[in-house]
Each structure stands twice: as C-alpha cells, then as structure tokens.
Scaffold this motif. Structure first.
Motif, mmCIF file in Angstrom:
data_model
loop_
_atom_site.group_PDB
_atom_site.id
_atom_site.type_symbol
_atom_site.label_atom_id
_atom_site.label_comp_id
_atom_site.label_asym_id
_atom_site.label_seq_id
_atom_site.Cartn_x
_atom_site.Cartn_y
_atom_site.Cartn_z
ATOM 1 N N SER A 8 0.847 -1.191 0.000
ATOM 2 C CA SER A 8 0.000 0.000 0.000
ATOM 3 C C SER A 8 0.884 1.243 0.000
ATOM 4 O O SER A 8 1.784 1.364 0.830
ATOM 5 C CB SER A 8 -0.904 0.009 1.230
ATOM 6 O OG SER A 8 -1.874 -1.004 1.142
ATOM 7 N N GLY A 9 0.620 2.122 -0.938
ATOM 8 C CA GLY A 9 1.394 3.351 -1.016
ATOM 9 C C GLY A 9 2.697 3.205 -1.779
ATOM 10 O O GLY A 9 3.424 4.180 -1.935
ATOM 11 N N ASP A 61 -8.296 -4.765 -11.676
ATOM 12 C CA ASP A 61 -9.290 -4.501 -10.640
ATOM 13 C C ASP A 61 -9.069 -3.097 -10.070
ATOM 14 O O ASP A 61 -8.279 -2.908 -9.143
ATOM 15 C CB ASP A 61 -9.123 -5.563 -9.535
ATOM 16 C CG ASP A 61 -10.122 -5.414 -8.403
ATOM 17 O OD1 ASP A 61 -10.662 -4.312 -8.215
ATOM 18 O OD2 ASP A 61 -10.355 -6.411 -7.697
ATOM 19 N N PRO A 62 -9.736 -2.085 -10.632
ATOM 20 C CA PRO A 62 -9.456 -0.708 -10.184
ATOM 21 C C PRO A 62 -9.879 -0.433 -8.743
ATOM 22 O O PRO A 62 -9.248 0.391 -8.072
ATOM 23 C CB PRO A 62 -10.239 0.167 -11.167
ATOM 24 C CG PRO A 62 -11.243 -0.726 -11.814
ATOM 25 C CD PRO A 62 -10.709 -2.125 -11.735
ATOM 26 N N GLY A 63 -10.910 -1.111 -8.257
ATOM 27 C CA GLY A 63 -11.343 -0.869 -6.875
ATOM 28 C C GLY A 63 -10.298 -1.326 -5.880
ATOM 29 O O GLY A 63 -9.968 -0.616 -4.910
ATOM 30 N N LEU A 64 -9.719 -2.487 -6.136
ATOM 31 C CA LEU A 64 -8.645 -2.983 -5.274
ATOM 32 C C LEU A 64 -7.455 -2.020 -5.320
ATOM 33 O O LEU A 64 -6.856 -1.687 -4.292
ATOM 34 C CB LEU A 64 -8.211 -4.376 -5.738
ATOM 35 C CG LEU A 64 -7.115 -5.046 -4.927
ATOM 36 C CD1 LEU A 64 -7.572 -5.301 -3.503
ATOM 37 C CD2 LEU A 64 -6.703 -6.372 -5.577
ATOM 38 N N PHE A 65 -7.147 -1.588 -6.536
ATOM 39 C CA PHE A 65 -6.048 -0.651 -6.730
ATOM 40 C C PHE A 65 -6.256 0.618 -5.899
ATOM 41 O O PHE A 65 -5.362 1.082 -5.182
ATOM 42 C CB PHE A 65 -5.938 -0.306 -8.220
ATOM 43 C CG PHE A 65 -5.128 0.904 -8.526
ATOM 44 C CD1 PHE A 65 -3.761 0.914 -8.326
ATOM 45 C CD2 PHE A 65 -5.730 2.063 -9.002
ATOM 46 C CE1 PHE A 65 -3.004 2.043 -8.609
ATOM 47 C CE2 PHE A 65 -4.993 3.195 -9.283
ATOM 48 C CZ PHE A 65 -3.622 3.185 -9.087
ATOM 49 N N THR A 66 -7.448 1.204 -6.000
ATOM 50 C CA THR A 66 -7.697 2.462 -5.289
ATOM 51 C C THR A 66 -7.479 2.297 -3.794
ATOM 52 O O THR A 66 -6.873 3.152 -3.134
ATOM 53 C CB THR A 66 -9.131 2.947 -5.542
ATOM 54 O OG1 THR A 66 -9.328 3.068 -6.948
ATOM 55 C CG2 THR A 66 -9.380 4.306 -4.883
ATOM 56 N N ARG A 67 -7.943 1.178 -3.263
ATOM 57 C CA ARG A 67 -7.850 0.978 -1.816
ATOM 58 C C ARG A 67 -6.408 0.845 -1.332
ATOM 59 O O ARG A 67 -6.142 0.982 -0.133
ATOM 60 C CB ARG A 67 -8.669 -0.255 -1.402
ATOM 61 C CG ARG A 67 -10.162 -0.020 -1.573
ATOM 62 C CD ARG A 67 -11.032 -0.927 -0.740
ATOM 63 N NE ARG A 67 -12.375 -0.345 -0.647
ATOM 64 C CZ ARG A 67 -12.740 0.532 0.295
ATOM 65 N NH1 ARG A 67 -11.906 0.882 1.245
ATOM 66 N NH2 ARG A 67 -13.952 1.041 0.293
ATOM 67 N N THR A 68 -5.478 0.575 -2.240
ATOM 68 C CA THR A 68 -4.085 0.407 -1.808
ATOM 69 C C THR A 68 -3.261 1.683 -1.952
ATOM 70 O O THR A 68 -2.132 1.745 -1.463
ATOM 71 C CB THR A 68 -3.382 -0.690 -2.628
ATOM 72 O OG1 THR A 68 -3.385 -0.296 -4.003
ATOM 73 C CG2 THR A 68 -4.095 -2.021 -2.473
ATOM 74 N N GLY A 69 -3.772 2.678 -2.653
ATOM 75 C CA GLY A 69 -3.008 3.909 -2.792
ATOM 76 C C GLY A 69 -1.684 3.738 -3.510
ATOM 77 O O GLY A 69 -0.742 4.523 -3.332
ATOM 78 N N VAL A 70 -1.592 2.717 -4.344
ATOM 79 C CA VAL A 70 -0.361 2.486 -5.113
ATOM 80 C C VAL A 70 -0.245 3.508 -6.242
ATOM 81 O O VAL A 70 -1.230 4.107 -6.660
ATOM 82 C CB VAL A 70 -0.392 1.042 -5.685
ATOM 83 C CG1 VAL A 70 0.632 0.841 -6.800
ATOM 84 C CG2 VAL A 70 -0.156 0.030 -4.563
ATOM 85 N N GLN A 71 0.980 3.753 -6.711
ATOM 86 C CA GLN A 71 1.186 4.546 -7.917
ATOM 87 C C GLN A 71 1.753 3.649 -9.002
ATOM 88 O O GLN A 71 2.622 2.822 -8.739
ATOM 89 C CB GLN A 71 2.145 5.704 -7.656
ATOM 90 C CG GLN A 71 1.597 6.715 -6.651
ATOM 91 C CD GLN A 71 2.257 8.075 -6.772
ATOM 92 O OE1 GLN A 71 3.059 8.318 -7.676
ATOM 93 N NE2 GLN A 71 1.922 8.971 -5.865
#
Lengths: 366, 366, 366, 366
Positions: free
Chosen positions: D273-274, D292-302
């Motif tokens: 995350s992050g 999976d964009p929802g999973l992506f958003t929840r992790t705050g990854v770039q």
C-alpha cells in the motif's frame, strides 16, 4: 529578408555605437528574426557600465524583445511547443541557450547551462553578428527556445515575455506556489508586477511589498491582493515584522526581486517555518549581507535561487499572457523610443524616469 | 516497575542535582520506559549553561538514550512501525513530539512542530517528572515516536539512534542523496561519522572534511571514501577551493554539521551549480556570517535546513544500524560513566576529552 | 451536555434502528461533538446493503457531517491547525483516523492508515457508542483530525467538507493540478462539482464529462469551463475520442470519479502522454476492466489512487469554502430530512431522487 | 574514415539484406561513428517480423551498440556530460532523440519525445543511410545524446549501456528506489540482471522473480539478494502471494520487465500500500489484462511507465558500469557473431539459444 541590418554595439564601457552587418543565414537548427520591438531591462544598464561577466565591450546590446521569423534553417519546421512555424510568424526566443552538453544541463538544470551565453557573448564582428535584440535582426541559435506569439497577445505586451515574465513564472514554480498560499512579492517593479499576476493566477493570496510605495498600485492592478508600504518600517527588523504580521506569522513563499543584498536575509526571516524563499533579484556577486544560519536552521525554511529559466517556461509565459488578456500588459512598457534612441532609452531606464523603456524597431502593427 | 526513580535536574545554570520522584502512570497514548543507557550530546552542554530557549533551569537533563518498556498505556499495543510492543521490550523514543495540532505539523513539517518540547520543557516538579533521559525512567508522551530496537543492535549502539543518527539520516534524505552523488560531510564528529555511514549506504561517494584531522579516520571507517584535512587551507576561500577541487567542481550535496556560522557560507560555495546544501550544525541564533546572495543566485543552489526529524526516521535509523551491523557502532561512545557521574560525563564532553560520553543506567547486558 | 443521545444503527443488512446510549466522556486526545447536520454519501447506501469490509451490522451509520464541541478532553485546546478550540465551536472531523502506528502511516501515507476505521468499525454497543454521524452526538478519537468551521461557511455548506470536498481536494493535489493544466473531471455528481471548483481555483482549465448530461450545468456553475456530454459517444473508444479531442490530444490530468471499472481504462487513455490519471471513484474490489499495459507504457502516463485524504486536507477544504463563498455550496444538499427520517433519506439517495440528502439534527441556525 | 560502409537493412518482413552506402558527413550538431560492436535486443526480433510501428521494411536494423567517433560536426567538441570529444574516442549514443520541439519534450518528458525515431525510421536509401547499429558506421543526429565510454569499461560491456542498462536505470529512478526499499525485479533476463545491479547499488533489498528459474543465478551474481522461483505458484494469485510473502506484505517498488500483460496486474497487487509499480516490459499495444481498479484504489499504489529514458541517464549508466567494474558485465553477451552473421544472431536470440547475442563489427581490442 534585407541584405544588411544594423545593431547597437557596446563599443566600450559606457559607449554605444550603431553598426551595420550583412544579415547571415541561420545556423542549422536555428533561425533569423526580424525584430519588431525590444525592451530595456535593468541588466542592460549593468552591461552598459561593463558589469556583466560575459557580455563585454564589443558585444551587442539587448535581450528582451519580439520579432518575426525571417529565415528558418532546414531542420526547423515548428516552435518548441510543436506548433508549425513559417516565415512571417511573430515569435519570441530565449535570450540564452540550453546546450545539453554541459554538466548543468546534464543534471537537469538547463537554466544554469554553463554555455548559456555562447551567442550573446560573441563579438558583433564575429559569426552571425546579430546576437542582441537592439537591432533590426536577431540570430537565434540551435539551442535557444523559440515560441510563437498567440494572436491575442500584442507585440508590445509580448516583448517582456522572454525575460521579466518568464523569470518570475519560473520563480513561482520553483517556490511551489499553489492554491491558498500566502505569497510575498518583494519589489513592485516590472518583475514584481508580473509575479503578482502569476502568483494570483496560481491561486495564491499575494502580498506585494515595496520601498517605493508609488509602485504598489500597478502590482495590485495585476492581481496582488495586499500592498505593504515598507517605508513604514524603520529598518530591516521592522520590515520583517511588517511582513510577518501581514501574513499571520510568515509567508508560505517569499519571492525576493529587489536586488538588495540585505533583502535576502529579510526575505528568509519573513518566510514561515517550513516555507520557501525564492531569490531572483540579487544577481551581482561580491555584495554581502549578514546572515544568521542558526535562526535559519530552526525554521526549516528552504532557500532556492532562480536564474534564467528552463526554456519551456517561455511558452507558458506567452500562454499566460493570452489567458490574462484582461490585464493591461502593454502598460508595463511606459515609454517608447525609436531604434535610433537606444542611448536615450537606456539612460531613461537608469534614471528611473521609466519603469520599462520600449524600443520600437519595426512595429508594423502600431 | 519500581515505585520511585531518580533523575538529573538542571537546578540552575551550570548546576546539576539528582532528585527522586514517584514513577507515574503513562499518559493515554504514551508509555513509561526504564532507562538502560543515555548519551551526552553537544546540546546537553549548551543546556547546562542555560542556552536552550525552552529547556531551562528546573527541567530534566538528557535526550539521547535507550530503555525498556515499563508500562504501556491502554491504547498502545504496537510501536510506530506497527510492531507489537510489550513490557520489557527495548525501545528508543524521539526526544520531541509531533503534536499534529499546530500549523507546522499541519503543513507537513512534523520536525518543526511548534510544540515539540511540550514534554522536555516541563519542570521536573510537575506532571510526570521523568522528561529527560538522564534518569532511571523516562515518560514518553502520546505524540512521541517509539520504535523497538532490533535484536541485532546492542543497547550501546542504539543509544545514539534518537539524536545523532536520525538527525543525519533526515539530512541525507532532505539533501536527496542518491546513487552516484558526490557528498561532502563537513565535520567528522559523531554526526559526521553517522552521516558518512548513511550517505555511503545510499550509494554516494563521500568526502568527509574536518578542521581536526584526527577525527577523519573514524569517518572513513564508517564509509567515507575521501578525507579532506581542512587545516591545509589558509582561510575560508582556501577551504572552499579544497572542497571544490576534491569534488571536481563542487559537490552534489554538502551537509554542514559544524555549528560554525561561516561554514554555512562556505558550504553553499562548495556546492555545485544546481546542487543542494543541507544545514544541520548551526542551531544557535544570533551568530552571523557574511553571505553573498548574488553569487548564490547565479549558481542555482538550494539551501535546506534540517532540525530534528520526522518521527518515522527513527525507525529507519534503527533498521539501518541492524543492516550495517559490521560497522563499529558501539565505538561512537568512547567512554562510559555511571549514572552518578552525570556531571563528570558532561564535563568530559565539554572538554572534548570524549567524543560521546555514555551513561550506563541499568544495562543488564553489559 | 445532555446525559443520553440517540443514533442510527445498522441493526442488520438493510435494516436501520434508532438506539439510545449515555453520552460518554471523550477519550484523552479526543472530544465529543453535538451533531448539527449530517449528509448521506454514496458509501452509506453500500454500507446499508452490507458491502463495506469493516462497517458491518451492529455499527453506527453516517460519516459526513458537522457539529459543535460538547466536551474536550484535557489535553486538547486547539484544532489541528492550531486554532483555539472551546465548547460550542462549530467543527468538522475526519471520519477516519491516522494512527501513526502502522506501516502505512510510518511510510508517509496517513490516508491509507491500516487502522483508519478503528472508531467507525466499533459496534454501537461498545466503547463510546457514538461512532457515526447519524446521531445526536459523535465521539472523536485522539487521532481523528478536527477543524473549526470558519464563520463565513454555513453548517449546511460545511457538512460536505469532511468527505466529498476533502476527497477531491486531495485528488487534485495528488494529480499535481496546477496553473494552465487541462483537467478532465469524469463524473459530475457531488464529487465532480467539488472537483470542478477546486481544479479551477488552482488555475486549471476544467472539462467536466458525464453520462447524465443533466448534471453538467451545476459543475459549470462551480467553475468547470467546458461540459462534455458523453452520451454523444457510442462506446468507450468514442468517449476516449471525445475527451482527447476536447483537450487537444489528452488532458494533463484526468480525475475519475465515476465508480465504473471501465472508466479506469478510459481515463488512462484520455490522459496526454506524460500526464497523470487520478482514480477516486472505483473503491469496490472484485470488479474488473480490460486494460492495455503496452499502450499505457508507450504513453508514459502515471496512475495514482486517492482513497481518503491526509488529515490536514480537511482544514484546507474549509478554508477553500470560506474563500469561495460566492459559490452556491449549500445547493450541494438538495433536500433536507429530519433525524427521524434517516431511512427515507438513504432511500432517496439510493433512488437518485436527490444528489445529496441532508439530515438536520440540531441546526440552531435554520 | 573510409568512403563507404555497409549495413543490415530490413528489406522486407523477415528478410535482411546487407547494403553498401557512402559514409556521409555528419549533420550539424551530430557526428559519425565507426561501430565496434552491436547487440541483438528483443525489440530487434519484433522489428524483423514487422511489428514496430515506425521501424518498417526499408529501415536499418540495430540500436544497441558502441563505436568510435569518426567525424564530428563543427559545433560539437564535447559529449553531453561536457567531456572533450575527439575522433577515435569510444562512445555510445542514445538510439533515439529528444527533439525539444514537441509537446512531450516541452512538458519535461524527453523520453517520450514524439519525434524520438526521426533518425531510425528514415529509409536506408535516404539521408545519411546509417541509422542502425548493425553496420560499419552509425550517423548520430544533433539531438541524440552521446557519451564517452570510461577507460575502465570494455567495449563488450558498454555495448548494452544504451538500451538495457539505461532503461532499467531510468526505471529505478522513476520508482524512487532508495536506501532500505524492498524492490521486486520481475523478470531475470538482461534487463532484470541490470535492474538487480542498479537497485542494489542504490541501497535496496532486491527480490528477483522469474518463471525461468535458471535465470535467477545471474541476477543474484549482479546483486539481487533473494531469488523467487515463480513456477512454484499455480497461477497469478499464487505468484502475487509468493511475492507478498517474500517481501513481508508487498514490495516498496515492483519493476515489471516481463512483457506479459497479466504481469502488469500481478505487479500492482504485489506492491505494498502506497508503493510504486514501474511498468517497463509491456510495450506492445492491443494485448489486454484484467485489472481490478477498486482494489487498486484501496491500496493507494502509484503506477508509472518507463519507456526509453531521459538522455542524461545514458551517461550515468556508463559511470555505473565503471563504478561496478567488479561485476561480470561482459557476461551479459553470451555469444559473439561476426557482422556477416546478423541473421544467425537474430535467429539465436529469437530461439532463446542466447540471452544477448553480440555482433563484433570492428573490435580492435579483441
């Protein structure tokens, strides 16, 4: 394109001379401009007195200005933003180059390219002759940025883009000016007026401060929200106090445009803890100020220097002028001179009779 | 946990006194430590002489050190990296807090929190008493960072993590030290030795420079690649020249650890065009140096101040010690004193008889 | 402060229940609020249906809202911007905490704190009961940010600050929205309206795009310069083409607020080479879209995810509302319900009869 | 300089042909090289099969390689790091240009210059003919970066600098790899070996992962600390799990070098995350993966894409090779072919009989 042109040469310290030269073909990658207008910037006065390290007697005067494309070299078909470029187009060019072949360019700092003045420092007798803007033509090198002037921007307005406006535009970016910041613009001359416009467009609350209170009104006209008359303070401590009070404890960003060494220290002290001070005005070495490094450390301030600018900033400065066409950009040039009156124009600038003297060279528009 | 404990109070300027107090319950969000070891840092000498703005007579001495968890408050079950925390665990804590409720914290600068010393500046008579590390216990507030000490790191080594090592670790990050950079570490005391280790681990080529050449060897032992004896220069200009020559025209990053005001200006001048100078050593206001802002502007250097550090840096500093277990970290403390010898330890530090005096409080290990 | 209060509990999936509890004392570092107003946000509908990973049956409903300080804990005397805080002050609080004791916080990402919902996920039967905003009181934990509401901002306006406005304010910062950028705001619901206001205040040229064209007008009222009706396109390729054409080859920044998985891919493709795409709307895992990584690589785009926000953003969001008092912020709430009508309010939100339902709890003002 | 030279032309899809042309004079700002060595990179195989968008039949093969200065144009006297350049000097050049006259360059992304392949995409019949490295000469344009090869680096080693090594060097910088990071290098071919060397020199803990376990040993030889055999997992979920477990919950940085579309999604999910995911390997559009964009958003990854590199990276890559002369750089080329054997070399690369085929053109050294 005419066969010959004329230009103003710094024949010797404090001595200007008009000379005639054949107009050259452009170098590959560059182009030749026919000048429309030039401006007298503060540095031109320094150069006249022999104070520039590289633009010495024998060189051509002038660096601010606007012209038209007279001749493109074979490989050039666009400006540096990728817009098609043709003979007759109005353009501005950076007065310096980013060579891409020196350590500074290689480290990502094209604005401090160590070969920035390869053109301007060439004697008028040599090479392409037309290395300054106080002439009928101007020879743009392969690594000088060139940008087309938007229709919406008059030549009189655009003439200040390649020095004053681009300089402070870069300063605002280096200072990370952003929405909601309190920004002190120290100095309300031409640079301060431009900085007020840029910082307020970026969403900042702008506090312009001056020792010459008469200049404050124009900065406010260009977007400064608050004007601070620094003559109300007795000394440096008082000025710092005025600025800190006005900004509620120090500005997020202070941009020093004054050229006064002690303003450097005062600017740092007027920045809030953790804020950014951008130094632009002090460009003459060997003038000193007392600085308190212990106080500085305790505030966690950052100090950054903006000299010249990355080439692409010039394109943004022009777009900015087009986007803020409601601002009285032409009023930055407060008196026009003819091309034969360069000495008078420089003298008027030095005597501060004018804020920015314009030199009308071939202004088909006016 | 024992019912009472003792600590060393700055009874008056230049006067230390051991006092006994009941060991308090932790504040909610905080914890109580039993001290293992403390170190005497340069600031402690300043504090003894009454020179700290907030840690005045009546306060507790000491800020570097390591201990064990004696009592956790109800809401605390992990350290600040998320590792489970239990009574008996060896830990270090930041000697300051980030309150999250002041403009500086709110602006993203927890290291300059304006309430950093809410704990340490509390008189020993008040609150939880144990606000300094020169005592049997230490009361950690809710907003002070706490990190578990890795098994691989001895208490003697870890005792310097929460000041010296974390300070320069932050400095290296603020200076954006990265692979291939040439980094000048100015000063080879405890901070300089730590900075040499950190910068070289980050992939930099490290040049350590000193006016006391005898200190250079240890910095090299910790990773500095080049040692520069500054006594070979006659004056500031000469020192700048030495540093610029050694680094081939100026360092990418200069970290000034000296505490000498003129070193600020020399450090800026020793930085390459476009490089970064990080000021750490000068922390006492009202001492001045001559500074040349025009020269500075022409170089496009950035100047950044590192005071204290963001809390999470302490966790990284401990990991760094564990990862570099081959380095003689314990040798940073060159003489140990007992807890009854605090005055002697501070005196030895001031007389520079020792680089870093250790105070053994309850070192079950040794 | 009254002795008991009531709140709306998610008794079971799709089942709400009003319960009464004693009003607790604040935890140390926190405070108790008396609620003025709450709003129904889209997530509340998801929670009602049992789709939130942590806010499960037994928990309290509601996270957007505004209230007054009812009781401060001993150590709290200011808000998180350092402004004095007293009982009766109007405040907003982040609906989550940044614990400072987990790897995410420690890595500088407080917005993805792994303990964000320690409060909200606590059953209503336990601890301080008042963990949601659909109640008479709200218990703010020690690590939840709290900010005083400026006089100039009405309670109805401020009620949306701690979720909708702060979320997109963070998105704009993460997207590095700055002067002169072309920004696509994808989705013109409450978030899109707020994003249009923020991005245009930051100096961007804002293109708001929607599949429900009726929503576009309000976004324009809040600052969007261009409205793009996406129903004019046949499919995803067509939508990308519309957006790329409108922005002259792709936007500098695209902010996806839609919650539609395929909008993720379309947003990346609508970003100019080297630009930034910020994903905000898609927050439900296990919904997929086809993505073309080869095309992505060739464009050098960056994709960033904004979930929740760093605590201090809430303070900036409030200041932003005060600075843009000319905007019809209250109109974001298009119908008010009483505190007894929570089920009706949530139903109206789900049926899209309203954009944002307000729940008036104790609005002394109205 | 000889009067004529020969080169390998892609006569048609899957058809190579050796042709002879007169060696041209350099363009102004550029130079002519005599080739020493070239390498066969994976893209060359794609080009042979007609899959490159711009390097089509009629163009010259080859882009990796090293040579000597044969003729400098008048304005060139240094390489792009400012070092003096003379005929006979060993150099490498970027296989693309940064034109400085397109929107991408203007926006600060020279690596995605839209005119990158102005040279390479020119038919062999036209202009300066020598636009590929599989020939006796190579014509370097005015905007292609050129760097002198340090003495300490052999020609065989340096031949891979201008593609493989520079590519991952840029990837590591884009991923902000820094001291103490856990970095997953996904793929252990030539790029993965280079990435392992660079990331570990930057102070990271490197986890190299592969579906071809036999490749792991070499990456470890170059600095990877851990090797992960991905064949131990059953599917994508299993691979993600392996990587997350190995890194204690996800890597700070994942660098995907595989060229497999599904590896994009797996890489994002293997990032903490992050953290930052850098995509390099997938460069062929129109190949899709489920995301999976929802999973992506929840992790705050770039997610960041690295295609080509900023020109100055090539200079740093060479310095890196000189600084890591203890690494077996020459072993990256595992079989040498003569210049007459280009078809055989490309075939061996495609058949994966070799990792990197070398083409010896005029290796005075060997």
């Amino acid at each position: 394109m005419s066969a010959t042109g004329s230009l103003t040469v710094l024949a010797d310290v404090d001595s200007l001379e008009v000379r005639e030269y054949p107009v050259p073909e452009p170098v590959e990658g560059g182009l030749i401009m026919e000048m429309i207008r030039a401006n007298v910037c503060g540095s031109d006065v320094h150069i006249l007195h022999g104070h520039h390290p590289l633009v010495r007697p024998g060189r051509v005067m002038g660096h601010e200005g606007i012209g038209r494309v007279a001749r493109l070299s074979a490989s050039v078909s666009t400006d540096w933003a990728g817009q098609p470029l043709a003979e007759g187009d109005r353009i501005v060019a950076t007065y310096f180059q980013a060579c891409h072949r020196c350590p500074e360019c290689n480290n990502g700092h094209p604005n401090i390219c160590r070969n920035a003045y390869t053109g301007w420092s060439t004697p008028a007798e040599e090479g392409q002759h037309f290395y300054g803007t106080f002439g009928t033509h101007y020879a743009v090198g392969a690594q000088q940025g060139v940008y087309k002037v938007p229709e919406a921007v008059s030549s009189k307005a655009a003439a200040a883009a390649n020095c004053a406006l681009s300089q402070v535009y870069f300063g605002c970016r280096l200072g990370e000016v952003s929405y909601g910041d309190k920004v002190v613009v120290l100095g309300a001359g031409g640079l301060g007026v431009c900085a007020s416009a840029v910082a307020s467009a970026m969403g900042a609350e702008v506090f312009v401060a001056e020792m010459v209170p008469g200049r404050l009104a124009k900065a406010q006209e260009f977007g400064a929200h608050h004007a601070i008359d620094l003559t109300q303070a007795d000394d440096g401590d008082g000025r710092v106090e005025l600025l800190r009070e006005a900004t509620g404890g120090g500005a997020d960003v202070v941009i020093d445009l004054t050229g006064v060494p002690s303003a450097f220290s005062e600017s740092v002290r007027s920045t809030r803890s953790g804020g950014i001070m951008v130094e632009i005005g002090n460009i003459s070495p060997n003038k000193y100020t007392e600085f308190d490094p212990g106080l500085f450390t305790r505030t966690g301030v950052q100090i950054r220097a903006a000299i010249r600018y990355p080439v692409e900033v010039l394109g943004r400065a022009l777009t900015f002028m087009a986007d803020t066409a409601h601002l009285p950009w032409e009023s930055l040039v407060d008196r026009d001179f003819t091309v034969d009156q360069v000495p008078e124009a420089v003298a008027a600038a030095e005597a501060k009779e004018v804020t920015r003297a314009g030199i009308v060279i071939n202004d088909g528009e006016s």
